[in-house]
Design a protein around this motif. Structure first.
Motif, mmCIF file in Angstrom:
data_model
loop_
_atom_site.group_PDB
_atom_site.id
_atom_site.type_symbol
_atom_site.label_atom_id
_atom_site.label_comp_id
_atom_site.label_asym_id
_atom_site.label_seq_id
_atom_site.Cartn_x
_atom_site.Cartn_y
_atom_site.Cartn_z
ATOM 1 N N THR A 158 -22.061 -13.712 -13.842
ATOM 2 C CA THR A 158 -22.096 -12.327 -14.300
ATOM 3 C C THR A 158 -21.621 -11.383 -13.188
ATOM 4 O O THR A 158 -21.532 -11.775 -12.020
ATOM 5 N N LEU A 159 -21.390 -10.155 -13.554
ATOM 6 C CA LEU A 159 -20.984 -9.142 -12.586
ATOM 7 C C LEU A 159 -22.095 -8.907 -11.562
ATOM 8 O O LEU A 159 -21.832 -8.779 -10.368
ATOM 9 N N THR A 160 -23.334 -8.880 -12.017
ATOM 10 C CA THR A 160 -24.469 -8.702 -11.104
ATOM 11 C C THR A 160 -24.560 -9.879 -10.136
ATOM 12 O O THR A 160 -24.779 -9.685 -8.934
ATOM 13 N N GLN A 161 -24.360 -11.086 -10.621
ATOM 14 C CA GLN A 161 -24.364 -12.264 -9.742
ATOM 15 C C GLN A 161 -23.221 -12.192 -8.739
ATOM 16 O O GLN A 161 -23.382 -12.558 -7.578
ATOM 17 N N PHE A 162 -22.069 -11.715 -9.188
ATOM 18 C CA PHE A 162 -20.911 -11.575 -8.301
ATOM 19 C C PHE A 162 -21.217 -10.603 -7.163
ATOM 20 O O PHE A 162 -20.977 -10.900 -5.988
ATOM 21 N N LEU A 163 -21.740 -9.426 -7.506
ATOM 22 C CA LEU A 163 -22.066 -8.436 -6.470
ATOM 23 C C LEU A 163 -23.126 -8.974 -5.513
ATOM 24 O O LEU A 163 -23.035 -8.788 -4.298
ATOM 25 N N THR A 164 -24.111 -9.675 -6.045
ATOM 26 C CA THR A 164 -25.158 -10.266 -5.208
ATOM 27 C C THR A 164 -24.563 -11.320 -4.286
ATOM 28 O O THR A 164 -24.901 -11.388 -3.102
ATOM 29 N N ALA A 165 -23.659 -12.122 -4.806
ATOM 30 C CA ALA A 165 -23.017 -13.152 -3.977
ATOM 31 C C ALA A 165 -22.187 -12.519 -2.861
ATOM 32 O O ALA A 165 -22.157 -13.036 -1.736
ATOM 33 N N LEU A 166 -21.539 -11.404 -3.135
ATOM 34 C CA LEU A 166 -20.815 -10.684 -2.078
ATOM 35 C C LEU A 166 -21.790 -10.193 -1.008
ATOM 36 O O LEU A 166 -21.546 -10.336 0.187
ATOM 37 N N THR A 170 -24.768 -11.270 -0.263
ATOM 38 C CA THR A 170 -25.446 -12.344 0.476
ATOM 39 C C THR A 170 -24.449 -13.251 1.190
ATOM 40 O O THR A 170 -24.853 -14.246 1.795
ATOM 41 N N LYS A 171 -23.185 -12.917 1.082
ATOM 42 C CA LYS A 171 -22.109 -13.654 1.754
ATOM 43 C C LYS A 171 -22.021 -15.116 1.299
ATOM 44 O O LYS A 171 -21.652 -15.996 2.055
ATOM 45 N N THR A 172 -22.365 -15.363 0.026
ATOM 46 C CA THR A 172 -22.240 -16.720 -0.509
ATOM 47 C C THR A 172 -20.885 -16.960 -1.160
ATOM 48 O O THR A 172 -20.576 -18.089 -1.526
ATOM 49 N N ILE A 173 -20.108 -15.881 -1.319
ATOM 50 C CA ILE A 173 -18.711 -16.033 -1.733
ATOM 51 C C ILE A 173 -17.868 -15.143 -0.828
ATOM 52 O O ILE A 173 -18.363 -14.186 -0.243
ATOM 53 N N ASN A 174 -16.608 -15.490 -0.759
ATOM 54 C CA ASN A 174 -15.643 -14.694 -0.018
ATOM 55 C C ASN A 174 -14.426 -14.516 -0.913
ATOM 56 O O ASN A 174 -13.820 -15.496 -1.332
ATOM 57 N N VAL A 175 -14.108 -13.286 -1.212
ATOM 58 C CA VAL A 175 -12.934 -12.998 -2.027
ATOM 59 C C VAL A 175 -11.773 -12.826 -1.060
ATOM 60 O O VAL A 175 -11.757 -11.880 -0.272
ATOM 61 N N ASP A 193 -11.618 -8.522 5.526
ATOM 62 C CA ASP A 193 -12.448 -9.485 6.254
ATOM 63 C C ASP A 193 -13.785 -8.904 6.683
ATOM 64 O O ASP A 193 -14.789 -9.605 6.715
ATOM 65 N N ASP A 194 -13.806 -7.620 7.009
ATOM 66 C CA ASP A 194 -15.038 -7.021 7.521
ATOM 67 C C ASP A 194 -15.940 -6.435 6.433
ATOM 68 O O ASP A 194 -17.011 -5.908 6.733
ATOM 69 N N LEU A 195 -15.564 -6.551 5.171
ATOM 70 C CA LEU A 195 -16.348 -5.951 4.094
ATOM 71 C C LEU A 195 -17.786 -6.448 4.105
ATOM 72 O O LEU A 195 -18.724 -5.656 4.051
ATOM 73 N N GLN A 196 -17.966 -7.740 4.189
ATOM 74 C CA GLN A 196 -19.309 -8.289 4.098
ATOM 75 C C GLN A 196 -20.122 -8.076 5.368
ATOM 76 O O GLN A 196 -21.318 -8.291 5.376
ATOM 77 N N ALA A 197 -19.491 -7.616 6.422
ATOM 78 C CA ALA A 197 -20.227 -7.290 7.644
ATOM 79 C C ALA A 197 -20.833 -5.891 7.560
ATOM 80 O O ALA A 197 -21.714 -5.546 8.344
ATOM 81 N N LEU A 198 -20.373 -5.093 6.595
ATOM 82 C CA LEU A 198 -20.882 -3.742 6.438
ATOM 83 C C LEU A 198 -22.284 -3.759 5.817
ATOM 84 O O LEU A 198 -22.634 -4.684 5.085
ATOM 85 N N THR A 199 -23.054 -2.750 6.097
ATOM 86 C CA THR A 199 -24.372 -2.610 5.489
ATOM 87 C C THR A 199 -24.206 -2.404 3.991
ATOM 88 O O THR A 199 -23.386 -1.572 3.573
ATOM 89 N N PRO A 200 -24.966 -3.147 3.173
ATOM 90 C CA PRO A 200 -24.875 -2.941 1.720
ATOM 91 C C PRO A 200 -25.183 -1.490 1.369
ATOM 92 O O PRO A 200 -26.173 -0.930 1.848
#
Length: 174
Positions: free
Chosen positions: A141-149, A151-156, A161-168
């Motif tokens: 789901t979209l919610t699962q996708f955002l959560t995975a981003l 929690t850094k469990t997926i990488n698009v 590259d630095d997106l997931q290093a930013l504070t949610p």
């Protein structure tokens, strides 16, 4: 814990809830039932962007460029159909099964692959590289996708590259 609860714990929504959406009217206008998790997500966060980078299309957005009921989903689908007819950038499925539902500041578009059309809870998420041929798909789901981003469990691959290093962060529109 539900997917939405996990997401709101990781990235709190605005303190003031957004105005309610008349989902039956929106879906009637679109001629399409939308996934329940998407509707819950929009009802929780409202209009705005995640990381000041990723915006979800939604009804009655501040501009037609991010309004799911506006022209953008149709315009984007037409561009994909034209590309397919001209044998340009490959598309992961028939463009008629791609429903644009988000965009990044870099120009990547987020889609649902609406197959099976009558089962929105089973739709896959697809992301198209801005001005490029690459696609990324996510089965959830979209919610699962955002959560995975978050929690850094997926990488698009096409996201910075630095997106997931930013504070949610979710920044609501003014």
């Amino acid at each position: 814990m539900s997917d939405l609860s996990t997401l709101t714990r990781l990235c709190p929504p605005p303190a003031s809830p957004p105005p309610p959406t008349d989902w039956p009217s929106v879906e009637e206008g679109l001629g399409q039932t939308l996934p329940a998790d998407y509707k819950n997500l929009i009802d929780t966060y409202g209009s705005g962007g995640f990381w000041d980078f990723l915006r979800l299309y939604q009804p009655h957005a501040p501009t037609e460029w991010v309004d799911i009921t506006g022209p953008m989903p149709t315009v984007i689908r037409s561009q994909l159909e034209e590309d397919r007819a001209q044998q340009k950038n490959p598309v992961p499925c028939t463009p008629q099964h791609l429903f644009a539902m988000g965009v990044t500041d870099n120009g990547e578009h987020l889609f649902w692959i609406t197959d099976p059309e009558d089962s929105p809870e089973q739709w896959t998420i697809a992301i198209n590289e801005a001005r490029g041929p690459r696609w990324f798909t996510y089965h959830g789901t979209l919610t699962q996708f955002l959560t995975a981003l978050l929690t850094k469990t997926i990488n698009v691959p096409m996201f910075p590259d630095d997106l997931q290093a930013l504070t949610p962060l979710f920044q609501p529109d003014p």
